[in-house]
Scaffold this active site. Structure first.
Site, short mmCIF file in Angstrom:
data_model
loop_
_atom_site.label_atom_id
_atom_site.label_comp_id
_atom_site.label_asym_id
_atom_site.label_seq_id
_atom_site.Cartn_x
_atom_site.Cartn_y
_atom_site.Cartn_z
N LEU A 207 1.04 -0.97 -0.07
CA LEU A 207 -0.23 -0.01 0.32
C LEU A 207 1.10 1.23 -0.07
O LEU A 207 1.67 0.73 0.85
CB LEU A 207 -0.61 0.09 0.94
CG LEU A 207 -1.74 1.39 1.70
CD1 LEU A 207 -3.07 1.04 2.63
CD2 LEU A 207 -0.86 2.34 3.36
N ASN A 208 0.58 2.12 -0.82
CA ASN A 208 0.89 3.70 -0.65
C ASN A 208 -0.17 4.94 -0.79
O ASN A 208 -0.78 5.12 0.41
CB ASN A 208 2.35 3.34 -1.49
CG ASN A 208 2.11 3.44 -2.70
OD1 ASN A 208 1.76 2.56 -3.13
ND2 ASN A 208 2.36 4.96 -3.94
N ASP A 209 0.24 5.46 -1.24
CA ASP A 209 -0.49 6.60 -1.55
C ASP A 209 -1.82 7.09 -1.30
O ASP A 209 -3.02 5.99 -1.59
CB ASP A 209 -0.25 8.02 -2.38
CG ASP A 209 1.03 8.16 -2.83
OD1 ASP A 209 2.15 7.75 -2.50
OD2 ASP A 209 1.31 8.70 -3.94
N ASP B 204 -0.24 13.12 -9.71
CA ASP B 204 -1.49 13.25 -8.81
C ASP B 204 -2.39 14.24 -8.72
O ASP B 204 -1.29 15.34 -7.46
CB ASP B 204 0.12 13.12 -7.59
CG ASP B 204 0.91 12.42 -7.71
OD1 ASP B 204 0.72 11.52 -8.15
OD2 ASP B 204 2.04 12.54 -7.14
N TYR C 101 -1.47 5.64 -11.19
CA TYR C 101 -0.68 6.02 -10.79
C TYR C 101 -1.88 7.28 -9.60
O TYR C 101 -2.81 6.95 -9.94
CB TYR C 101 0.11 7.41 -11.10
CG TYR C 101 1.34 6.19 -10.96
CD1 TYR C 101 1.54 4.98 -11.40
CD2 TYR C 101 2.84 6.90 -11.84
CE1 TYR C 101 2.49 4.05 -11.12
CE2 TYR C 101 4.41 6.29 -11.82
CZ TYR C 101 4.00 4.74 -11.83
OH TYR C 101 5.07 4.05 -11.85
#
Length: 501
Positions: free
Chosen positions: A43-45, A166, A104
């Site tokens: 998991l990230n952002d 992003d 992303y």
């Protein structure tokens, strides 16, 4: 790492492999009880944080087939109370030519009774050069998510590299806007604004004009909003060098605040850059406004280029607890959302005492999963603090040095080794008022979030102690202090299952 492994798709794994990966993660001794975490993989952002159709929706970057940064999906979790989260499964899957190498990070916004999810599509050409596209998916009221088959923006503007990602979208009275993280051709970071009348047809307006020159080589995950009459730009700059106690992690997250952004000129009059979190593991935060008109923030409790003990258990990282944002004396203040009181499984255990150059513990004040407030008052000692998740050889320590007026978090003895080149202590200056300081701790199986003086500072850290490291000790050095402690054991709020219960 070979490309085939890094960009392996979930559908290339057998059902037996997936079941084995899920079981390996579930068996891990460091699975969290009340933090959002992946059922397996990395998991990230946090992405697409929104309130829609009576629920909070929180997505995150997910690579299911390893604990390294591979082919990214969006994973979906939802909640009615910001405390109990249900895993809903994959939300956005890479597959089109414009997102074939990863969906992303991005954001969400409600329009026409649908949730629009904007994200960056990552691609590679035959020479393995990166190309970025800005893309859209749409979720309806029954939870069906449909990706648009063409990108909204199919090229990076002149003057910028392909590190252009992003998007964080919001609605003004006149137009929709998003801010996006960018890297200029001269390898410096910035944030760029786009405008649209309808969320579909976008035009590039230009860079936000800040006072920050040569401030890192890339700004990731920007987020612009206005709060209590002030403009705020959150972002995560990469490439800052340490300065004293600041910028000690591999990458940073922080904010600048000032007069609201001039929508015409994009000029932003602001003050200094402040780090959002003083701990070890905090990055890529994202905010939203809920139905109660609260500005709420969630961050990634982790960082790249750091090896965590759970990597060998088939999973990595979690998200922070949701935090409300407000201003106090010109500074952004973070507080745990009050809904977290729903986790309190026991009645409060309360203790009051005076410490005289000593270390003390109290019957019943211990545990591995708890919330605790600790107030040191009438401080006449040089140093006061807390040891928690402590055993014979393990302990995590937070202390206040009243002489130097600094708070320090020390995880040098917090359990299994975290492989990092960035040290084992974090410190910040704090001007305590009336000879007192308050620590508000949320401790899970493998993490700690410490809110200092009602959100003036926050220290977020992963820790990996043994299960029997459950003691809590309070101390004063070279003098006396009053002490008041209130503690609750906390219930489990997350489960390793997918779908509606």
């Amino acid at each position: 790492m070979d490309r085939e492994r890094k960009y392996r798709r979930l559908d290339q794994a057998s059902p037996e492999e997936i079941a084995s990966l899920k079981e390996q993660a579930k068996r891990s001794e460091w699975r969290q009880r009340f933090h959002v975490q992946p059922i397996m993989g990395l998991l990230n952002d946090p992405n697409g944080f929104s309130y829609y159709n009576g629920k909070y929706h929180l997505f995150y970057q997910w690579f299911p087939l390893g604990t390294f940064h591979g082919l990214k999906y969006w994973y979906h979790t939802s909640s009615t109370d910001l405390v109990h989260w249900q895993n809903k499964g994959i939300a956005i899957e890479p597959g089109y030519s414009h997102d074939a190498y990863g969906a992303y990070s991005g954001s969400g916004i409600v329009k026409d009774d649908k949730l629009y999810l904007m994200y960056t599509g990552n691609t590679r050409d035959e020479e393995w050069n990166r190309h970025s596209y800005q893309c859209m998916a749409v979720m309806d009221r029954v939870g069906t998510i449909t990706k648009l088959d063409k990108p909204l923006i199919d090229r990076v503007p002149d003057g910028y590299t392909e590190h252009f990602r992003d998007p964080k979208v919001w609605k003004d009275e006149d137009l929709f806007r998003f801010v996006i993280g960018a890297q200029r051709d001269d390898q410096t970071g910035t944030a760029v604004v786009y405008e649209s009348p309808d969320l579909l047809d976008w035009s590039c307006k230009g860079e936000i004009q800040t006072r920050l020159e040569h401030f890192g080589y890339m700004w990731e995950c920007p987020d612009y909003f206005e709060l209590e009459g002030q403009g705020v730009l959150l972002f995560s700059p990469q490439g800052l060098s340490p300065q004293g106690d600041e910028f000690r992690n591999v990458y940073q997250s922080g904010y600048i605040a000032g007069k609201p952004l001039d929508r015409g000129t994009l000029e932003f009059e602001h003050g200094s850059f402040y780090e959002l979190d003083r701990g070890f593991d905090f990055y890529a935060p994202q905010t939203m406004v809920d139905e109660k008109d609260r500005r709420i923030m969630v961050g990634w409790m982790g960082l790249p280029e750091v090896v965590y003990p759970t990597d060998s258990h088939g999973w990595a990282h979690c998200l922070t607890l949701p935090r409300t944002l407000s201003f106090r004396e010109g500074k952004l203040i973070q507080l745990p959302v009050p809904e977290l009181e729903l986790l309190r499984e026991t009645t409060a255990m309360e203790t009051a005492d005076t410490l005289y150059s000593e270390v003390k513990s109290y019957a019943g004040v211990e545990g591995t999963v708890f919330e605790m407030t600790c107030e040191f008052h009438g401080i006449e000692a040089d140093v006061v603090g807390i040891e928690f998740r402590a055993g014979e050889t393990e302990r995590t320590v937070i202390w206040y040095d009243a002489v130097r007026q600094k708070v320090t978090l020390d995880r040098s003895s917090s359990g299994a080794t975290i492989v990092s080149d960035y040290g084992t202590t974090r410190t910040c200056m704090l001007h305590a008022k009336v000879n007192s300081i308050k620590f508000h701790l949320f401790v899970d199986i493998s993490s700690a979030e410490v809110f200092v003086n009602d959100g003036e500072e926050v220290f977020t850290s992963r820790i990996f102690p043994k299960q029997d490291s459950r003691h809590i000790r309070f101390f004063a050095k070279n003098g006396s202090t009053g002490l008041k402690v209130t503690k609750w054991d906390l219930a489990q709020a997350v489960k390793d299952i997918e779908g509606d219960e």
